[in-house]
Design an enzyme around this catalytic site. Structure first.
Site, mmCIF file in Angstrom:
data_model
loop_
_atom_site.group_PDB
_atom_site.id
_atom_site.type_symbol
_atom_site.label_atom_id
_atom_site.label_comp_id
_atom_site.label_asym_id
_atom_site.label_seq_id
_atom_site.Cartn_x
_atom_site.Cartn_y
_atom_site.Cartn_z
ATOM 1 N N THR A 33 0.857 -1.181 0.000
ATOM 2 C CA THR A 33 0.000 0.000 0.000
ATOM 3 C C THR A 33 0.895 1.233 0.000
ATOM 4 O O THR A 33 1.736 1.408 0.889
ATOM 5 C CB THR A 33 -0.929 0.001 1.227
ATOM 6 N N TYR A 34 0.719 2.078 -1.024
ATOM 7 C CA TYR A 34 1.543 3.271 -1.202
ATOM 8 C C TYR A 34 0.810 4.497 -0.681
ATOM 9 O O TYR A 34 -0.416 4.599 -0.790
ATOM 10 C CB TYR A 34 1.892 3.459 -2.685
ATOM 11 N N PHE A 35 1.589 5.436 -0.160
ATOM 12 C CA PHE A 35 1.045 6.653 0.440
ATOM 13 C C PHE A 35 1.634 7.885 -0.222
ATOM 14 O O PHE A 35 2.791 7.896 -0.638
ATOM 15 C CB PHE A 35 1.365 6.688 1.946
ATOM 16 N N VAL A 103 -2.618 5.870 -1.868
ATOM 17 C CA VAL A 103 -2.678 6.084 -3.308
ATOM 18 C C VAL A 103 -3.228 4.855 -4.013
ATOM 19 O O VAL A 103 -4.184 4.931 -4.775
ATOM 20 C CB VAL A 103 -1.272 6.419 -3.869
ATOM 21 N N LEU A 104 -2.614 3.710 -3.753
ATOM 22 C CA LEU A 104 -2.964 2.488 -4.471
ATOM 23 C C LEU A 104 -2.335 1.314 -3.749
ATOM 24 O O LEU A 104 -1.306 1.458 -3.092
ATOM 25 C CB LEU A 104 -2.398 2.575 -5.900
#
Length: 182
Positions: A33-35, A103-104
């Site tokens: 999980t990207y931030f 983000v995604l």
């Protein structure tokens, strides 16, 4: 430490060559999980912040990773800082309270192989993207990058890799979403 990494597009033939030539370390399932930082656009600064949940052999590990901007034009070499997390939900809560936004999430199955001391290969099947091969090693300083990249590239070319990719899975997926492909 600096992570020197090359990634290429793969198919089942390349996967089979790796499986025949190198020793399998383990099969892993990744949920990354990207931030996004609240005050700076990581897509413009070429940085990344993610939380990775890695499952394997009935166990799991969780890491928060910061990746700095790429350091050369041929590879995905960059500074990488990683810390193990014991309670990922609390870290996500802290990030959100500080203004970070998810983000995604990138989901993949990864097979890790031992190549030689300090070098590993990952065979990745990335949801909504396909098959890739990554090879990586660590170096102490920037003066060692060029030689490491050349060595890693030669290994991938010997396995049949013809098309290399510097963009991250996050970047590739974001592009697909922008183009309405997923």
């Amino acid at each position: 430490m600096i992570e020197v990494e090359l990634k290429g597009y793969a198919d089942e033939e390349i996967f089979e060559r790796v499986r025949e030539k190198y020793r399998l370390v383990r099969r892993e399932y990744h949920k990354d999980t990207y931030f996004q930082h609240p005050c700076r656009d990581f897509s413009k600064t070429d940085e990344a912040l993610r939380i990775r949940v890695k499952r394997f052999n009935g166990h799991f590990e969780v890491f928060m990773t910061y990746k700095g901007p790429k350091l050369d034009k041929k590879s995905k070499t960059r500074e990488e800082i990683e810390v193990e997390l014991t309670d990922p939900d609390k870290y996500v809560e802290i990030l959100k309270n500080l203004g970070f936004v998810e983000v995604l999430t990138v989901t993949k199955v990864r097979e890790k192989y031992y190549v030689e001391k300090g070098i590993s290969i990952a065979l990745d099947e990335v949801e909504n993207l396909g098959k890739f091969i990554e090879i990586e090693t660590l170096v102490e300083d920037e003066g060692e990058i060029k030689e490491a990249v050349e060595h890693l590239r030669a290994i991938l070319e010997e396995l049949g890799v013809e098309h290399f990719e510097r963009r991250s899975y996050l970047e590739l997926l974001m592009e697909r979403y922008r183009n309405g492909e997923t």
